[in-house]
Design a protein around this motif. Sequence first.
Motif, PDB file in Angstrom:
ATOM      1  N   THR A   1      38.194  52.906  19.143  1.00  0.00           N
ATOM      2  CA  THR A   1      36.897  52.866  19.890  1.00  0.00           C
ATOM      3  C   THR A   1      36.790  54.639  19.967  1.00  0.00           C
ATOM      4  O   THR A   1      37.843  55.136  20.568  1.00  0.00           O
ATOM      5  CB  THR A   1      37.201  52.318  21.257  1.00  0.00           C
ATOM      6  OG1 THR A   1      37.094  50.832  20.899  1.00  0.00           O
ATOM      7  CG2 THR A   1      35.520  52.209  21.909  1.00  0.00           C
ATOM      8  N   LEU A   2      35.531  55.038  19.910  1.00  0.00           N
ATOM      9  CA  LEU A   2      35.223  56.486  20.318  1.00  0.00           C
ATOM     10  C   LEU A   2      33.926  56.086  21.250  1.00  0.00           C
ATOM     11  O   LEU A   2      33.057  55.631  21.156  1.00  0.00           O
ATOM     12  CB  LEU A   2      34.823  57.141  19.008  1.00  0.00           C
ATOM     13  CG  LEU A   2      34.040  58.320  19.196  1.00  0.00           C
ATOM     14  CD1 LEU A   2      35.225  59.491  19.644  1.00  0.00           C
ATOM     15  CD2 LEU A   2      33.352  58.971  17.827  1.00  0.00           C
ATOM     16  N   GLN A   3      34.509  56.762  22.400  1.00  0.00           N
ATOM     17  CA  GLN A   3      33.626  56.913  23.614  1.00  0.00           C
ATOM     18  C   GLN A   3      33.109  58.452  23.750  1.00  0.00           C
ATOM     19  O   GLN A   3      33.772  59.225  23.648  1.00  0.00           O
ATOM     20  CB  GLN A   3      34.316  56.306  24.777  1.00  0.00           C
ATOM     21  CG  GLN A   3      33.476  56.398  26.268  1.00  0.00           C
ATOM     22  CD  GLN A   3      34.187  56.083  27.412  1.00  0.00           C
ATOM     23  OE1 GLN A   3      35.348  56.020  27.494  1.00  0.00           O
ATOM     24  NE2 GLN A   3      33.347  55.723  28.382  1.00  0.00           N
ATOM     25  N   GLU A   4      31.912  58.463  23.702  1.00  0.00           N
ATOM     26  CA  GLU A   4      31.351  60.047  24.229  1.00  0.00           C
ATOM     27  C   GLU A   4      30.194  59.997  25.133  1.00  0.00           C
ATOM     28  O   GLU A   4      29.576  58.935  25.297  1.00  0.00           O
ATOM     29  CB  GLU A   4      30.948  60.615  22.943  1.00  0.00           C
ATOM     30  CG  GLU A   4      29.815  59.666  22.280  1.00  0.00           C
ATOM     31  CD  GLU A   4      28.595  59.810  22.618  1.00  0.00           C
ATOM     32  OE1 GLU A   4      28.073  60.828  23.040  1.00  0.00           O
ATOM     33  OE2 GLU A   4      27.565  59.031  22.253  1.00  0.00           O
ATOM     34  N   GLY A   5      30.104  60.913  25.829  1.00  0.00           N
ATOM     35  CA  GLY A   5      28.914  61.431  26.991  1.00  0.00           C
ATOM     36  C   GLY A   5      29.290  62.466  27.736  1.00  0.00           C
ATOM     37  O   GLY A   5      30.008  63.102  27.464  1.00  0.00           O
ATOM     38  N   PRO A   6      28.603  62.386  28.753  1.00  0.00           N
ATOM     39  CA  PRO A   6      28.732  63.117  30.015  1.00  0.00           C
ATOM     40  C   PRO A   6      30.212  63.087  30.294  1.00  0.00           C
ATOM     41  O   PRO A   6      30.836  61.902  30.454  1.00  0.00           O
ATOM     42  CB  PRO A   6      27.868  62.972  31.046  1.00  0.00           C
ATOM     43  CG  PRO A   6      26.776  62.180  30.384  1.00  0.00           C
ATOM     44  CD  PRO A   6      27.402  61.491  29.174  1.00  0.00           C
ATOM     45  N   ALA A   7      30.927  64.129  30.840  1.00  0.00           N
ATOM     46  CA  ALA A   7      32.188  64.265  31.238  1.00  0.00           C
ATOM     47  C   ALA A   7      32.580  63.226  32.357  1.00  0.00           C
ATOM     48  O   ALA A   7      33.554  62.629  32.372  1.00  0.00           O
ATOM     49  CB  ALA A   7      32.800  65.563  31.318  1.00  0.00           C
ATOM     50  N   SER A   8      31.581  63.297  33.347  1.00  0.00           N
ATOM     51  CA  SER A   8      31.794  62.127  34.325  1.00  0.00           C
ATOM     52  C   SER A   8      31.860  60.791  33.990  1.00  0.00           C
ATOM     53  O   SER A   8      32.344  59.943  34.726  1.00  0.00           O
ATOM     54  CB  SER A   8      30.649  62.583  35.527  1.00  0.00           C
ATOM     55  OG  SER A   8      29.510  62.070  34.765  1.00  0.00           O
ATOM     56  N   ALA A   9      31.384  60.410  32.953  1.00  0.00           N
ATOM     57  CA  ALA A   9      31.144  59.046  32.274  1.00  0.00           C
ATOM     58  C   ALA A   9      32.374  58.694  31.484  1.00  0.00           C
ATOM     59  O   ALA A   9      32.903  57.623  31.275  1.00  0.00           O
ATOM     60  CB  ALA A   9      29.737  58.756  31.701  1.00  0.00           C
ATOM     61  N   VAL A  10      32.904  59.481  31.050  1.00  0.00           N
ATOM     62  CA  VAL A  10      34.072  59.421  29.929  1.00  0.00           C
ATOM     63  C   VAL A  10      35.328  59.559  30.995  1.00  0.00           C
ATOM     64  O   VAL A  10      35.862  60.648  31.144  1.00  0.00           O
ATOM     65  CB  VAL A  10      34.138  60.379  28.667  1.00  0.00           C
ATOM     66  CG1 VAL A  10      35.479  59.962  27.876  1.00  0.00           C
ATOM     67  CG2 VAL A  10      32.904  59.981  27.878  1.00  0.00           C
ATOM     68  N   ARG A  11      35.956  58.635  31.735  1.00  0.00           N
ATOM     69  CA  ARG A  11      37.065  58.866  32.560  1.00  0.00           C
ATOM     70  C   ARG A  11      38.220  58.924  32.028  1.00  0.00           C
ATOM     71  O   ARG A  11      38.292  58.694  30.631  1.00  0.00           O
ATOM     72  CB  ARG A  11      36.840  57.554  33.446  1.00  0.00           C
ATOM     73  CG  ARG A  11      35.467  57.043  33.869  1.00  0.00           C
ATOM     74  CD  ARG A  11      35.233  58.115  34.960  1.00  0.00           C
ATOM     75  NE  ARG A  11      36.082  58.393  36.014  1.00  0.00           N
ATOM     76  CZ  ARG A  11      35.487  57.952  37.163  1.00  0.00           C
ATOM     77  NH1 ARG A  11      34.359  57.544  37.494  1.00  0.00           N
ATOM     78  NH2 ARG A  11      36.210  57.906  38.248  1.00  0.00           N
ATOM     79  N   GLU A  12      39.221  59.389  32.737  1.00  0.00           N
ATOM     80  CA  GLU A  12      40.547  59.654  32.601  1.00  0.00           C
ATOM     81  C   GLU A  12      41.260  58.484  31.940  1.00  0.00           C
ATOM     82  O   GLU A  12      42.099  58.350  31.187  1.00  0.00           O
ATOM     83  CB  GLU A  12      41.473  60.359  33.544  1.00  0.00           C
ATOM     84  CG  GLU A  12      41.068  61.731  33.919  1.00  0.00           C
ATOM     85  CD  GLU A  12      41.745  62.761  32.881  1.00  0.00           C
ATOM     86  OE1 GLU A  12      42.384  62.167  31.943  1.00  0.00           O
ATOM     87  OE2 GLU A  12      41.066  63.721  32.872  1.00  0.00           O
ATOM     88  N   GLU A  13      40.824  57.229  32.578  1.00  0.00           N
ATOM     89  CA  GLU A  13      41.648  56.076  32.332  1.00  0.00           C
ATOM     90  C   GLU A  13      41.127  55.461  31.027  1.00  0.00           C
ATOM     91  O   GLU A  13      39.887  55.770  30.497  1.00  0.00           O
ATOM     92  CB  GLU A  13      41.346  54.981  33.336  1.00  0.00           C
ATOM     93  CG  GLU A  13      41.823  55.536  34.945  1.00  0.00           C
ATOM     94  CD  GLU A  13      40.927  56.366  35.710  1.00  0.00           C
ATOM     95  OE1 GLU A  13      39.500  56.466  34.843  1.00  0.00           O
ATOM     96  OE2 GLU A  13      41.066  57.082  36.503  1.00  0.00           O
ATOM     97  N   ILE A  14      41.949  54.876  30.444  1.00  0.00           N
ATOM     98  CA  ILE A  14      41.577  54.116  29.236  1.00  0.00           C
ATOM     99  C   ILE A  14      40.822  52.977  29.424  1.00  0.00           C
ATOM    100  O   ILE A  14      41.185  52.172  30.500  1.00  0.00           O
ATOM    101  CB  ILE A  14      42.915  53.715  28.347  1.00  0.00           C
ATOM    102  CG1 ILE A  14      43.995  54.858  28.132  1.00  0.00           C
ATOM    103  CG2 ILE A  14      42.584  53.069  27.218  1.00  0.00           C
ATOM    104  CD1 ILE A  14      45.187  54.280  27.413  1.00  0.00           C
TER     105      ILE A  14
END
Length: 850
Positions: free
Chosen positions: A325-338
Amino acid sequence: MSQHLFLPVIPPFLMKKPTITFFALATAAFILFNLKPADAQDQVSSGNGRIDGFAIAKKHSILCDKPAQDFFEGSLLGNGAMGVNVTSRPDAIVLYFGHNNVWDIRLAEHHKEEIGTFEEVFDKVKKIPADYSDLNNDAWYRQYGQMAGDNYSKPYPRPFPCGSVLIGFDRRKVQVTRQQLDISNGLCTVSMITNDKKQLFLKLFTDMKTDRLLLRLVDEKDRPAINIFDRIKVLPDPSTPGDIPSFSAREDLEGGRLSFRQVLPFDEPEKHSTGNPRDRAFRLTLNVNGPLVKTTRINWNGGKETMALLEGALSSQVPFDATITLQEGPASAVREEIPPVSINDGKQFTALFKQNEKIWVKYWAKSAVSLDDQFLEAIWYRNLYFLNCAAKAGATCPGLFANWSYNNIGTAWHGDYHMNYNVQQPFWVTFSSNHLEKNIPYVDLINSLMPVSKKWAKEYYQLPGAYFPHSAYPVEMSMNPYPLPDWGWEVSETPWAVQGLWWHYLYSGDKAFLKDRAYEPIKAACQFLTAYMKRTDAHDGNRWKDDKYHVFPTVAPELYALRPGFKFNYDCGVDLTLIKFIFKAFDRATADLGTSSQEALLLADIREILSHFPKYPVAKTASGDEVLVAVPGESAGTVYNVPNALFAAFPGEDYGLHSDKKTLQLLRNTYLNQQNEGGNDLVFANLQAARIGMLNIDEFKRQVRYCLLPNGTATDMVMQTRGRYNDQTDYGYMSKMGIWFENFALPAVINECLMQSYSGTIRLFPNWPENRRAHFENLRAAGAFLVSAQKINGKITRVRIFSEQGNTLHILSPWGDQGTISVSGKKQQVASGEISIKTKPGQWITLSRN
């Protein structure tokens, strides 16, 4: 802008690569592999037989009968946003990930005050002696150019590769035998054989709705196969700059998950502080269907070595199913947790693949061709496949190299938007191929560039409207990224930028689109162009000795740049034809939307300029023939980088098969005389030739073959010297820069051979050989008509047309007055060779020979 434009800023290693040796093998890698067609639920149909585009696409699978270890041998997958390149080597399968939305978004915007205004720079350039061989002989100009080019010399912005996943195996036990891509449905299959002769297949596809790749290992009967892979590894991209925050890794071995997150800061290095709300990020996550463990191995030094971070081994007792899976977006929306993800248990693979296949069936039902020339047929389907993988509404418009990248592949010239053909060309195919939905990313791009374009017109040129920049990025800009007074003064780029918006309306007839998405950018371009041409420097009888409104100063695409004394810097053919095109388009737009009265002043300026418009530049050849050239005063023997001489035919659409005999002879003389050095002409020049009925199909095929890579895409290749190239040039130097998105427009060349409608009149098979069969369904014509026709043994059979908007249909009868026309079941004799009939929305029109 051509990809050759910024040669000085290309990393040296790109310019010094040894000659590419695999081109001779390219054609052999494209074996046409016939498979049993899947059921097509939505076939394209006509009254003269049916074409199942889905089934034909399946015929043209791309096969590599060995491990496809090179990036340019890999199978290209994508959903229009995320791209995946599937490669295989003797000991592993390696998947490379990219995404149209993922960029190094840092932007240099220095020297704003030093750049000054257009008039300030123009006045200084005027004072440089006209007898200088080059403007850089002047110290001020040389220093100014260095300053103005400083921002573009930075390595950012650029597409940011999203990492890769390696799936390894013990090659003593497993061997890769071949790799196949089914372009009908986007399924890639890597075939393997075990040491006990079992055939196994790793199947992969990208979810067309979500940014994820699904993988499943099966046996010969398509049953789940027990895992054979001894390691799996997630790798952040090796080209990640050291001046941005390092990636953060997460491992959940018990849950079978490996993941890394990369922050893409908004600020340049010297300004960067963590937590900027405009920072972006992405996360690549691997999920397998069982726990992972860390194993050890004996390394080269004879010691034990434990698996690295983001590497693990899967039990050999379970079937292999995985999701990436590739998740992208504002850094605030792409969290540290998997993030949690549903496990791909085989059932999910099957269900999503069926869903995907329905999407592909619908895509292939938009239009279809059936040709007896299997090479051209394959080119048509394969490139429309690549287009669907590379672009879609809602995702960032692809740059030079679309959504496939790794390391430095895909980053030359920033991988950005070049506004003098590169960004426009791939979307030429969307109109006639009936894929208007694929033009939306371009429409979104042009609308997103409006603020910076209007700002540049106002502050730099001190003129109204919008001046579209020579180069652009999908990041927040407050100034022109390339303000150099050479290529950055190409006036043609402003009308060229908005032309695709007008074409979208012309081919769709969608007035809501015209009003909401196209009208304001076209108007702003016209405001700037009229003001620019009415400046005293461009319309001064003492200077020009005439009453014309000139385009001055300007620069022809990839030719001459800015010259001392402004030699070759006025009334370029490309400027004249595209300005004329967009002026006429705006005039019609106001009529169609009923805004003529409120735009009276701008329309008056347009009509005044058109009534005093310069003529296209011409020259005489050594044999005395008159030909079109790029700029006034140019030699007829000039070698072009971009095919400048025939711009009036395309994209200007001022000249063509509708022209009078004298003009047609001028066009033919020009075509036979024109020399193009390659790199920018594979689609462009051949489409121009088709527009004037002079494309030699066999020569076109030879050039395509010359440019083909083993992955099925066509790269940009040098064709000749005597322009900017010399006898030491590596003719394939651009081939490993990336996947050239622009060449996905190749089906447009074929479409123009089958049908043309640019003038408002439909012409059937205007450039198709008499002895070759061709059948097409639902090619889109200007005026919002879908056209289907067939040609067999030199004869055109019944023609069927669907009217979407109820516009007046103009078509040249294939049989002169020896035919009948049927409208909603009512037949009548064709009175002449040119048919004109008012239609209604949703109406079918059929033409038949008596």
